[in-house]
Scaffold this active site. Structure first.
Site, PDB file in Angstrom:
ATOM      1  N   LYS A 227       0.856  -1.193   0.000  1.00 17.44           N
ATOM      2  CA  LYS A 227       0.000   0.000   0.000  1.00 17.44           C
ATOM      3  C   LYS A 227       0.889   1.239   0.000  1.00 17.44           C
ATOM      4  O   LYS A 227       1.760   1.384   0.878  1.00 17.44           O
ATOM      5  CB  LYS A 227      -0.884  -0.042   1.250  1.00 17.44           C
ATOM      6  CG  LYS A 227      -2.173   0.726   1.147  1.00 17.44           C
ATOM      7  CD  LYS A 227      -3.008   0.409   2.394  1.00 17.44           C
ATOM      8  CE  LYS A 227      -4.345   1.074   2.389  1.00 17.44           C
ATOM      9  NZ  LYS A 227      -5.038   0.890   3.677  1.00 17.44           N
TER      10      LYS A 227
HETATM   11  O1  G3P Z   1      -7.806   1.782   5.604  1.00 12.63           O
HETATM   12  C1  G3P Z   1      -8.188   2.945   4.944  1.00 12.63           C
HETATM   13  C2  G3P Z   1      -9.556   3.471   5.347  1.00 12.63           C
HETATM   14  O2  G3P Z   1     -10.516   2.462   5.208  1.00 12.63           O
HETATM   15  C3  G3P Z   1      -9.591   4.196   6.662  1.00 12.63           C
HETATM   16  O3  G3P Z   1     -10.892   4.459   7.096  1.00 12.63           O
HETATM   17  O4  G3P Z   1     -12.453   5.056   8.901  1.00 12.63           O
HETATM   18  O5  G3P Z   1     -10.024   5.671   9.125  1.00 12.63           O
HETATM   19  O6  G3P Z   1     -11.520   6.859   7.514  1.00 12.63           O
HETATM   20  P1  G3P Z   1     -11.230   5.567   8.228  1.00 12.63           P
END
Ligand code: G3P
Length: 217
Positions: free
Chosen positions: A83
């Site tokens: 990633k």
């Molecule tokens: O892993 C990337 C993403 O899904 C993060 O989500 O909830 O931290 O905005 P969030």
């Protein structure tokens, strides 16, 4: 549509993997920090539980460092997906890693223009963050619609991986738009099962069945 799970919590991953619904896993530095575990060990363990792509995020921001870290991470298992952040150095690394046969997930995407750059860099996955777009008062799902439409016009291999998912409606909308993957926090994946009429109907069936006094086995 493929379902990935967005967590580094091994107990959650083991429990949901047994449902047969998981096609992959995504992690990020915040989720690794939350797990309190060693990054490389956790990734190795996740890769042994889920055979699909397991995203492991680099910490470096400059091309040379990203490539050094990617080299270490991809050796952990065949299903590691590197990633990288959506930056010029991240996309340069994406191009080289992809050309070398490594899966790459380009993260922190917040615009259709960025998604176009990732596809042109031969990314395996582009991760637009719908919840965080919604959080600033913009329309996260419109971003997914724009990217899906744009990718359909060309033969890009890049799959749209809907990230920062906050609830079932994000998942349903993404599926209607034809997004390839959604990465779901465990609670969101579990919430997809829920319907009060299922619970009510099951309770009634069980009550009526008990009334018959029969058993099947
Ligand atoms: O892993 C990337 C993403 O899904 C993060 O989500 O909830 O931290 O905005 P969030």
């Amino acid at each position: 549509m493929k379902f990935f799970i967005d967590t580094a919590d091994l107990a959650e991953i083991k429990s949901l993997a047994s449902s047969g619904l998981l096609d992959g896993v995504t992690t990020n530095p915040s989720l690794i920090a939350k797990s309190g575990r060693d990054f490389k060990e956790v990734i190795k363990e996740i890769c042994s539980i889920v055979p699909g792509p397991v995203s492991a995020e680099v910490a470096g921001t400059e091309y040379e460092q990203i490539m050094k870290e990617a080299k270490v991470l991809r050796k952990i298992a065949d299903n590691v997906c590197i990633k990288v952040p959506l930056t010029p150095d991240g996309l340069r690394a994406c191009r080289h890693l992809s050309d070398d046969g490594t899966m790459v997930n380009v993260t922190l995407c917040f615009s259709a223009a960025q998604a176009l750059l990732a596809a042109k860099s031969n990314a395996s996955f582009i991760s637009p963050f719908v919840g965080r777009v919604d959080d600033i008062g913009w329309d996260g799902m419109q971003l997914i619609a724009d990217i899906v439409e744009m990718y359909q016009n060309y033969s890009f291999k890049t799959e749209v991986l809907v990230a920062s998912v906050r609830g079932p409606l994000h998942v349903i909308e993404a599926a209607k738009m034809g997004a390839h993957v959604a990465t779901l926090p465990p609670a969101v994946l579990r919430s997809l099962f829920n319907h009060p009429l299922t619970d009510k109907g099951l309770a009634q069936f069980l009550k009526d069945w008990q009334g018959t006094g029969q058993t099947i086995v």
